[in-house]
Write a protein that holds these residues in place. Structure first.
Motif, mmCIF file in Angstrom:
data_model
loop_
_atom_site.group_PDB
_atom_site.id
_atom_site.type_symbol
_atom_site.label_atom_id
_atom_site.label_comp_id
_atom_site.label_asym_id
_atom_site.label_seq_id
_atom_site.Cartn_x
_atom_site.Cartn_y
_atom_site.Cartn_z
ATOM 1 N N ASN A 96 22.002 13.334 -39.137
ATOM 2 C CA ASN A 96 22.440 12.014 -39.579
ATOM 3 C C ASN A 96 23.759 12.014 -40.334
ATOM 4 O O ASN A 96 24.226 10.958 -40.738
ATOM 5 C CB ASN A 96 21.365 11.383 -40.468
ATOM 6 C CG ASN A 96 20.046 11.223 -39.730
ATOM 7 O OD1 ASN A 96 19.992 10.605 -38.686
ATOM 8 N ND2 ASN A 96 18.990 11.805 -40.270
ATOM 9 N N ASN A 97 24.372 13.182 -40.541
ATOM 10 C CA ASN A 97 25.625 13.213 -41.276
ATOM 11 C C ASN A 97 26.404 14.483 -40.976
ATOM 12 O O ASN A 97 25.862 15.450 -40.438
ATOM 13 C CB ASN A 97 25.369 13.085 -42.779
ATOM 14 C CG ASN A 97 24.384 14.127 -43.286
ATOM 15 O OD1 ASN A 97 24.697 15.319 -43.322
ATOM 16 N ND2 ASN A 97 23.192 13.705 -43.680
ATOM 17 N N THR A 144 29.019 17.344 -42.918
ATOM 18 C CA THR A 144 29.336 17.812 -44.264
ATOM 19 C C THR A 144 30.519 18.770 -44.221
ATOM 20 O O THR A 144 30.756 19.460 -43.225
ATOM 21 C CB THR A 144 28.136 18.525 -44.916
ATOM 22 O OG1 THR A 144 27.752 19.648 -44.109
ATOM 23 C CG2 THR A 144 26.963 17.589 -45.073
ATOM 24 N N ARG A 198 30.162 14.448 -47.789
ATOM 25 C CA ARG A 198 29.259 14.023 -46.719
ATOM 26 C C ARG A 198 29.840 12.788 -46.044
ATOM 27 O O ARG A 198 30.280 11.854 -46.707
ATOM 28 C CB ARG A 198 27.877 13.685 -47.276
ATOM 29 C CG ARG A 198 26.978 12.973 -46.257
ATOM 30 C CD ARG A 198 25.679 12.535 -46.865
ATOM 31 N NE ARG A 198 24.767 13.644 -47.022
ATOM 32 C CZ ARG A 198 23.543 13.536 -47.558
ATOM 33 N NH1 ARG A 198 23.131 12.365 -48.005
ATOM 34 N NH2 ARG A 198 22.774 14.580 -47.665
ATOM 35 N N GLN A 199 29.849 12.835 -44.717
ATOM 36 C CA GLN A 199 30.203 11.656 -43.936
ATOM 37 C C GLN A 199 28.950 11.192 -43.206
ATOM 38 O O GLN A 199 28.396 11.913 -42.382
ATOM 39 C CB GLN A 199 31.304 11.983 -42.933
ATOM 40 C CG GLN A 199 31.701 10.802 -42.053
ATOM 41 C CD GLN A 199 32.864 11.137 -41.155
ATOM 42 O OE1 GLN A 199 33.983 11.337 -41.614
ATOM 43 N NE2 GLN A 199 32.611 11.224 -39.855
ATOM 44 N N TYR A 200 28.475 10.010 -43.546
ATOM 45 C CA TYR A 200 27.257 9.475 -42.945
ATOM 46 C C TYR A 200 27.566 9.034 -41.512
ATOM 47 O O TYR A 200 28.416 8.177 -41.283
ATOM 48 C CB TYR A 200 26.740 8.283 -43.753
ATOM 49 C CG TYR A 200 26.244 8.646 -45.131
ATOM 50 C CD1 TYR A 200 24.897 8.888 -45.372
ATOM 51 C CD2 TYR A 200 27.125 8.741 -46.207
ATOM 52 C CE1 TYR A 200 24.428 9.204 -46.639
ATOM 53 C CE2 TYR A 200 26.681 9.060 -47.479
ATOM 54 C CZ TYR A 200 25.329 9.292 -47.688
ATOM 55 O OH TYR A 200 24.881 9.614 -48.950
ATOM 56 N N GLU A 201 26.865 9.630 -40.569
ATOM 57 C CA GLU A 201 27.136 9.340 -39.165
ATOM 58 C C GLU A 201 26.315 8.168 -38.639
ATOM 59 O O GLU A 201 26.767 7.436 -37.768
ATOM 60 C CB GLU A 201 26.869 10.587 -38.309
ATOM 61 C CG GLU A 201 27.734 11.784 -38.672
ATOM 62 C CD GLU A 201 29.210 11.545 -38.427
ATOM 63 O OE1 GLU A 201 29.553 10.594 -37.691
ATOM 64 O OE2 GLU A 201 30.039 12.288 -38.989
ATOM 65 N N ASN A 224 25.168 3.982 -42.022
ATOM 66 C CA ASN A 224 26.380 3.363 -42.534
ATOM 67 C C ASN A 224 26.131 2.028 -43.216
ATOM 68 O O ASN A 224 27.054 1.227 -43.357
ATOM 69 C CB ASN A 224 27.397 3.206 -41.394
ATOM 70 C CG ASN A 224 28.205 4.484 -41.206
ATOM 71 O OD1 ASN A 224 28.823 4.974 -42.150
ATOM 72 N ND2 ASN A 224 28.174 5.033 -40.018
ATOM 73 N N LYS A 273 33.187 4.811 -41.023
ATOM 74 C CA LYS A 273 31.983 5.445 -41.539
ATOM 75 C C LYS A 273 32.079 5.530 -43.052
ATOM 76 O O LYS A 273 33.124 5.230 -43.632
ATOM 77 C CB LYS A 273 31.801 6.825 -40.907
ATOM 78 C CG LYS A 273 31.649 6.741 -39.379
ATOM 79 C CD LYS A 273 31.464 8.083 -38.743
ATOM 80 C CE LYS A 273 31.290 7.916 -37.227
ATOM 81 N NZ LYS A 273 31.129 9.218 -36.545
ATOM 82 N N GLU A 291 18.466 10.544 -48.665
ATOM 83 C CA GLU A 291 18.895 9.326 -47.967
ATOM 84 C C GLU A 291 17.736 8.480 -47.452
ATOM 85 O O GLU A 291 17.906 7.295 -47.157
ATOM 86 C CB GLU A 291 19.852 9.678 -46.826
ATOM 87 C CG GLU A 291 19.299 10.619 -45.793
ATOM 88 C CD GLU A 291 20.421 11.252 -44.977
ATOM 89 O OE1 GLU A 291 20.931 10.591 -44.068
ATOM 90 O OE2 GLU A 291 20.776 12.421 -45.260
#
Length: 353
Positions: free
Chosen positions: A40-41, A43, A56-59, A62, A112, A244
């Motif tokens: 889901n993300n 890193t 962290r980039q939330y994929e 959002n 994102k 999350e």
């Protein structure tokens, strides 16, 4: 500000990371590498002036409300007496001290959400011995005890596990049963399992009725080996990550989730039973469960697996994941349901000791 070791990162990733770091007030050069991430993300491990951070980039998550709730829980844990480490979001200089910001992926054009956490030392544990699971149960129980005391002013975004009919609009219970009756081409590799699940799932959906009467509290909802860290020296669990999916749910779900995840490990039956017993003992050392909660665990173990199936079928419909991911989870659900049919009585015995 630039990445002084850029070999492992694409130019677009370097630009994005620099943009995020500037928003947090960092002006020094940085060193970065792509982390393992998750489903889901994404890193990134970042090192700035001798200090390490995780970006962290939330994929897929959002929704700012989901991330706001997660970070509210994390900050409440920082103020609590919880002894293990948890992720600590870094506050931005701009945006009234927010802990995340939207970023644009120049390759896809999609916006994102990215956030920066303080780095926590440790490694994901590998379960070599069944008695290691006592430590996981103890950590999950200790977290549960503290989460029950947190005062979070926000409404959670995710529904409880047992309200699964509200969780996945793209794969509702009715849609799932339709897929079982008539498997699409994308799921033809597990058509046999789907047909059999079609006969068993209605009873599981029925068994979820009345769950709302069991004790509820704030839960992590996804405690497993990939979401905890152990100390490199003594192997003891030292941190719990990835909040999350934190929400208001059944207290006992915090035990049922790791119990469910144990069932499809490539281990012997004897190893698995010892691990389950240790996991249960560790959790119950920290949390006193009511008899009704213990009786619900077999259904909740299957519910956890069912939730994962509906999650990844939804992601398949969205185009986020290839069908093979959903196929694998469908087969695991079938394995768990077969196992439960044969072993529920023995499982009940170790739960009510």
């Amino acid at each position: 500000m630039q990445n002084v070791e850029s070999g492992s990162l694409h130019h677009s990733e370097q630009q994005r990371i620099s943009e995020v770091l500037a928003s947090y007030g960092f002006t020094s050069d940085w060193i970065g590498e792509r982390g393992k991430g998750g489903m889901n993300n994404s890193t990134y491990m970042l090192h700035i002036d001798g200090t390490s951070y995780v970006m962290r980039q939330y994929e897929t998550h959002n929704d700012p409300m989901k991330i706001t709730f997660e970070h509210e829980v994390l900050e409440a844990l920082q103020r609590s007496n919880f002894k293990l480490h948890t992720p600590s979001p870094v506050r931005r200089l701009s945006g009234e001290g927010d802990t995340f910001l939207p970023v644009k992926d120049t390759l896809t054009g999609h916006t994102k959400i990215a956030t920066l956490f303080h780095y926590r030392e440790g490694v994901n544990p590998i379960w070599h011995k069944p008695d290691q699971l006592f430590g996981l149960g103890k950590a999950a129980g200790a977290l549960s005890s503290v989460m029950a005391t947190l005062d979070i002013p926000l409404e959670p975004v995710y529904p409880p596990y047992y309200q699964i009919q509200d969780a996945y609009p793209l794969c509702s219970p009715e849609r799932l049963l339709q897929l079982c009756a008539s498997p699409p081409e994308a799921l033809i590799a597990c058509a046999h399992e789907l047909k059999q699940l079609g006969d068993a799932l209605p009873d599981l959906f029925d068994a979820l009725r009345g769950m709302e009467q069991l004790p509820h509290q704030l839960v992590h909802g996804d405690v497993n080996a990939s979401n905890v860290l152990s100390d490199k020296q003594d192997g003891e669990i030292c941190a719990i990550l990835d909040f999350e999916f934190a929400t208001w749910d059944l207290r006992v779900m915090e035990l049922a989730v790791p119990m469910s995840d144990l069932l499809t490990m490539d281990k012997s039956e004897d190893w698995m039973w010892q691990a389950q017993e240790g996991l249960i003992r560790g959790f119950r050392e920290q949390v006193s469960l009511e008899p009704e909660e213990l009786l619900a665990i077999p259904r909740l173990i299957l519910l956890r697996s069912l939730d994962v199936v509906m999650h990844f079928i939804s992601r398949m419909f969205e185009g986020t994941d290839e069908p093979e991911v959903a196929v694998d989870q469908i087969k695991k659900l079938k394995q768990r349901m077969d196992w439960m049919r044969l072993n529920e009585e023995r499982l009940h015995e170790i739960l009510v000791y």
